[in-house]
Design an enzyme around this catalytic site. Structure first.
Site, PDB file in Angstrom:
ATOM      1  N   GLY A 146      30.539  93.334  45.764  1.00 39.64           N
ATOM      2  CA  GLY A 146      29.348  92.519  45.974  1.00 39.64           C
ATOM      3  C   GLY A 146      29.746  91.074  46.173  1.00 39.64           C
ATOM      4  N   GLY A 147      28.740  90.222  46.182  1.00 38.80           N
ATOM      5  CA  GLY A 147      28.991  88.813  46.430  1.00 38.80           C
ATOM      6  C   GLY A 147      29.898  88.220  45.376  1.00 38.80           C
ATOM      7  CG  MET A 148      28.555  86.927  41.829  1.00 37.45           C
ATOM      8  SD  MET A 148      28.218  86.273  40.205  1.00 37.45           S
ATOM      9  CE  MET A 148      27.263  87.548  39.490  1.00 37.45           C
ATOM     10  CG  ASP A 206      18.986  89.992  43.448  1.00 35.37           C
ATOM     11  OD1 ASP A 206      18.254  90.073  44.461  1.00 35.37           O
ATOM     12  OD2 ASP A 206      20.224  90.133  43.484  1.00 35.37           O
TER      13      ASP A 206
END
Lengths: 236, 819
Positions: free
Chosen positions: B111-113, B217
């Site tokens: 994911g993004g993180m 989210d």
């Protein structure tokens, strides 16, 4: 979070040959007897070598003595005398053997004991070799050798079964080398793989070997600490 | 197996043992991998640990502990090998696939993180999901840890549990409950199942709301469906406490996934529980339609759509579509009030009961538009409004983009400072505080902080870096102010709060001890902190208490607080435990030294203060603590050395100087004592005890005139204190004796008369104290005035009968001479 906060609940030490015979109840069950026989069969050779080369008995005599020794242990319900907290199985066996050898009752025992249980096949005993010396030292040296040999055998068969002969080959060439000291380079050349692979294979094989050793030791050890101590003794 | 073979085999295993030890040290942040490799190669197999001890990188005890740990770990792992799932056994062959007690099995997603791995907990023997942070922007790291922190407060069957927050220096991770199933991302479900899933998710989300946590989210990717049908809400990565909690992100609007974003989020407004209701509605929409509610060619377009709040079209028209529309209303007040209300409504739908929400007609929709944009109550103007909103949003995005560039640049500086921080810690731990490299690292750190601040002067992590550089320089006053600035921007910046608490506490630089000498034995007494320090202590305590449980600084803080309260037992237990883990906090060692001293273990205290000094804390309080430790055991020679070191650093510490002088007198090092009293007496107020003690030193050194002068001055200052007279008299007698020795009879007689007068003074101040008579009697004896002397002795005996024995000899002499 609780479990981690407590540092993780320790899992119980797995049931070993040792702990299963220590369990109270059913002292004469066949199962227990089988377990003990297995335990003894594993460590038959060090006992034999100790008697043969440490106490300097002729081959035939030594075989009888070992047979008697184990039979005596079985008949005497020897576990009653063993305090698992006091020490390793190896030490116990060593001490028991010393006592047995010094004990005059041994001769009488030879005649009536045995209970018909044949502990190990005796084939090939004549070829066992060890340097004569102090019985305890012979015992330990032989013990060390048989534990390591058994572990290396298992490593070989495990890796072969898994199709990783190469890993074992690297290990054999490097860690079991005889004579000239091998290098990663020389092993790489001989096996036709990259040096980095040699390193990785070696690392993996050593890890496996250690695991196998731990498992094998745990079969006669009393608890984790015992395993740890024994492994430290074996690996120097 | 011949002996040579066994030797080689053992050698190979020794190499592995060193490697495992290195792994543990790296895990603990005590070594960096490159260094570990170099060191390992530099020593014979099996001697790595010993070398580290020799290099003082670890202590003997640490080494023993780590070796034991690695041994137990191995044994446990090997013994349970056979029961392990096949995947784990395979993964175990790769030692790199280990993080602490976890075995990494396979990547579940990126994911993004960061990455999410399927992992195996080798201690608790269960599957876990391990979420790793990739990249190390402090902002991201903090968001990451905050997720863990918030989520770990939640315990609900519908929320993936947090098992562990791994504060690994290189690879921070979160260990989460592993759900054997799949996320709902991209899926399309039948209407019933979709309703069931969102109902369950809504219940879990409602629970989080009750705990004060907003998810922010919610989308199909963050809802997991287990094989057994259970539903889990996961990824509280953007979650934020519902109340309080400053902005973590400079560009709030771009966080979150625009496809499922509520209008208020798209416009960068604060989120509340109803924002999550929207997210649940959007999730339900996606599950029913097989596509997200807001689509567009780029995120700008998507955000624009989301901010409009137009409910996207639905294919079916039934109660469920009414529920979706109500959950996704543009205005929050038009949505379900709570996630629980949405769950109840879905329950009604599933049972076939009538739902509460009413389909919205065209008229109502129009009215709502008017309500939203009262100034433009026509469709034409509404179109214009959309354009205006678009421009407004465009500007906003532009500004945010500019901010983001700035932040990114600042982050680069901050990232560059990270290795410096690690290096400083390492050097401190190795006791290399005086190393020129340390100075260099600190200067570099300062310049990094300065340039990060130049780029983004109001960026909390940049300010924090500056605070750290001051903290490391032990400029606690400045650091306290700087951390306060960080916290005024972001009250949830735990690290800044922790450091501020520590800085505040460390500012209590004086040693709250008093050294009491009674009856020849020495005691240490705790002097509670004075009221002017109270505010500082309270401030520190507030800081520590508002840190999340388990935060390292909180643990230290609580131990310090125990100390400040006078609970030395608790303080030393806490500090001993903490310092066993990370030994480089010199200040903590110092306070441990004080606590040990007060708890009555001077040896432990000496060890702790020596450690603090070794670690570079060579200030006056630390040296003085060690001086106390020595003095309380009667080792005055060592005590005066440390006291001297303390006074060299802080000459303005009269109380310590006074003690040092007293210890010097104990050691009969009068010259040095004299110098200390000279310093003490050089500035007002003149204290009689200093004068009297100096006079002792003078007298012992044979400077009788000076001794008498000091004592006479003391009498002048304290004419009602009998003991000043006593000292004066004694000094005069000593002077007389010296004169007699030099055969100067006449001046000696003068001194004896002076002594007699001094004891007269003493007797007039304290007529009931026999000592005055005894001393005067002795002076008179020396002047051969035996009758008067005898009278004095008799007077003394009449005041204290047990003196008779002591004085018998003197009295006999008098009587003999009278006859």
């Amino acid at each position: 979070m609780e479990e981690t906060a407590l540092g993780g609940q320790e899992r119980a030490f797995p049931t070993t040959l040792w702990s299963s015979i220590l369990k109270p109840g059913k002292p004469d069950s066949d199962e227990r007897r089988r377990t003990i026989e297995k335990l003894f069969s594993i460590y038959w050779k060090p006992v034999y070598c100790c008697v043969r080369f440490g106490w300097n008995k002729p081959v035939e005599d030594a075989k009888d003595v070992v047979q008697d020794f184990f039979a005596d242990l079985l008949d005497r319900d020897f576990l009653k005398d063993v305090d698992p907290a006091k020490g390793r199985f190896r030490s116990f066996l060593k001490a028991a053997l010393r006592n047995f050898m010094m004990n005059e009752k041994r001769d009488a025992a030879r005649l009536k004991r045995g209970g018909g249980a044949k502990i190990v096949p005796l084939d090939g005993v004549e070829h066992f070799q060890a340097a004569p010396g102090d019985p305890d030292q012979v015992f330990d040296a032989e013990w060390l050798r048989s534990v390591l040999a058994r572990a290396v055998d298992e490593l070989r068969s495990d890796l072969t079964k898994a199709g990783k002969e190469k890993v074992f080959r690297v290990f054999e060439l490097y860690d079991l080398a005889q004579g000239a000291e091998p290098t990663y380079g020389s092993v790489a050349k001989e096996t036709g793989i990259a040096e980095s692979d040699v390193r990785n294979h070696l690392h993996a094989a050593r890890g496996f070997l250690r695991r196998i050793l731990i498992r094998q030791i745990s079969e006669y050890a009393v608890d984790e600490r015992d395993v740890e101590e024994e492994i430290r003794w074996i690996l120097g | 197996m011949d002996p040579g073979m066994i030797l080689r085999l053992r050698r190979g295993q020794a190499e592995e043992r060193d490697r495992r030890l290195a792994e543990i040290l790296i895990e603990r942040g005590l070594l960096v991998p490159e260094e570990a490799r170099d060191l390992r190669h530099a020593c014979d197999p099996g001697t790595f640990g010993d070398m580290l001890v020799r290099m003082r990188r670890v202590s003997d005890e640490q080494l023993a502990r780590f070796e034991r740990e690695s041994g137990v770990r191995e044994v446990m792992a090997a013994l349970h090998d056979r029961e392990l799932p096949e995947e784990v056994r395979e993964a175990l062959q790769n030692t790199l696939a280990r993080v602490g007690k976890y075995v990494l099995v396979k990547v579940l997603g990126r994911g993004g993180m960061g990455e999410v791995w399927k992992g195996w907990d080798n201690q608790l023997h269960r599957w876990v999901a391990l979420k790793f942070l990739t990249g190390d922007h402090p902002e991201v790291l903090r968001r990451f840890l905050r997720e863990a922190d918030l989520a770990s407060q939640l315990s609900h069957p519908g929320i993936t549990r947090v098992y562990e927050i791994g504060v690994h220096p290189k690879r921070p991770f979160i260990a989460l409950e592993f759900v054997d199933g799949k996320s709902l991302e991209g899926g399309k479900l039948d209407r019933r199942r979709a309703a069931e899933i969102v109902r369950d998710a809504a219940r879990a989300v409602h629970y989080a709301h009750e705990k004060g946590v907003i998810h922010r989210d919610l989308k199909p990717a963050n809802v997991l469906e287990a094989r057994d049908g259970r539903v889990f809400v996961t990824d509280f990565g953007l979650a934020r406490p519902a109340s309080g909690g400053g902005s973590l992100t400079v560009s709030g609007a771009v966080l979150g996934t625009p496809h499922f974003m509520a209008p208020e989020q798209a416009l960068g407004r604060p989120a509340d529980a109803r924002t999550d209701v929207y997210g649940l509605g959007a999730t339900l929409y996606a599950l029913l339609e097989g596509r997200p509610p807001h689509e567009g060619t780029d995120s700008f377009e998507i955000i624009q759509r989301a901010s409009h709040g137009a409910t996207p079209p639905q294919t079916a028209h039934d109660d469920l579509s009414v529920i979706v529309r109500k959950a996704m209303e543009a205005e929050r007040r038009d949505r379900y009030e709570t996630a629980a209300a949405l769950a109840d409504e879905l329950e009604r739908f599933l049972r076939g009961d009538p739902i509460l929400a009413r389909p919205v007609g065209h008229f109502t929709r129009g009215m709502r538009v008017v309500r939203r944009h009262p100034a433009y109550a026509s469709t034409i103007v509404l179109l214009a409004a959309a354009v205006v909103a678009g421009i407004f949003l465009g500007n906003r995005l532009l500004r945010e983009r500019r901010d983001r560039t700035r932040i990114e640049e600042a982050n680069r500086e901050i990232d560059a400072a990270r290795p410096l921080l690690a290096q400083i810690d390492r050097m401190q731990e190795a006791g290399r505080a005086d190393d020129p490299a340390m100075e260099q690292a600190l200067s570099l750190l300062e310049s990094r902080a300065a340039s990060a601040l130049r780029i983004a002067s109001d960026y909390a992590p940049a300010i924090h870096l500056q605070g750290l550089s001051q903290f490391y320089r032990r400029r606690y006053r400045e650091a306290e102010a700087t951390f306060s600035r960080v916290l005024s921007r972001d009250p949830t910046y735990h690290d800044a709060r922790g450091r501020r608490g520590l800085a505040r506490f460390y500012l209590l630089s004086w040693v709250p001890l008093d050294f009491v000498q009674d009856e020849g034995s020495f005691r240490i007494r705790f002097v509670p902190y004075p009221s002017e320090d109270e505010e500082r202590i309270r401030g520190a305590e507030e800081d520590f208490r508002s840190l999340p449980a388990g935060h390292r600084d909180r643990e230290y803080g609580l131990a310090f607080m125990a100390f400040a309260r006078g609970d030395f037992e608790a303080a030393r237990t806490g500090l001993r435990r903490l310092l066993g883990e990370a030994s480089f906090r010199a200040e903590a060692w110092h306070f441990l030294a004080l606590a040990e001293l007060l708890a009555g273990d001077p040896d432990a205290s000496l060890r702790a203060s020596s450690r603090a000094i070794e670690l570079g804390l060579k200030d006056a309080p630390t040296h003085s603590a060690r001086a106390f430790g020595h003095a309380v055991q009667g080792r005055f020679d060592a005590a005066v050395e440390d006291a001297a070191a303390a006074l060299a650093r802080n000459p303005e510490w009269p109380q310590l100087r006074r003690l040092r002088a007293a210890w010097l007198i104990e050691l009969r090092r009068f010259e040095e004592a004299l110098r200390e009293y000279d310093v003490l007496l050089a500035r007002p107020p003149e204290r009689t005890d200093d004068l009297l003690n100096r006079s002792i030193a003078y007298s012992e050194l044979g400077h009788h005139e000076s001794a008498i002068r000091d004592a006479a001055r003391a009498v002048e200052i304290a004419p009602r204190d009998p003991w000043t007279y006593w000292r004066l008299g004694r000094n005069r007698i000593a002077a007389a004796q010296a004169l007699i020795k030099a055969r100067k009879t006449e001046p000696a007689l003068g001194e004896l008369r002076g002594a007699e007068a001094a004891f007269d003074g003493m007797i007039s101040c304290a007529p009931a104290e026999p000592e005055g008579y005894v001393q005067r009697g002795m002076a008179r004896m020396r002047m051969s005035r035996f009758e008067e002397a005898l009278a004095d002795f008799e007077k003394a005996v009449s005041l204290r009968a047990d003196l008779r024995e002591t004085l018998r000899g003197l009295m006999d002499t008098c009587r003999k001479n009278i006859r």
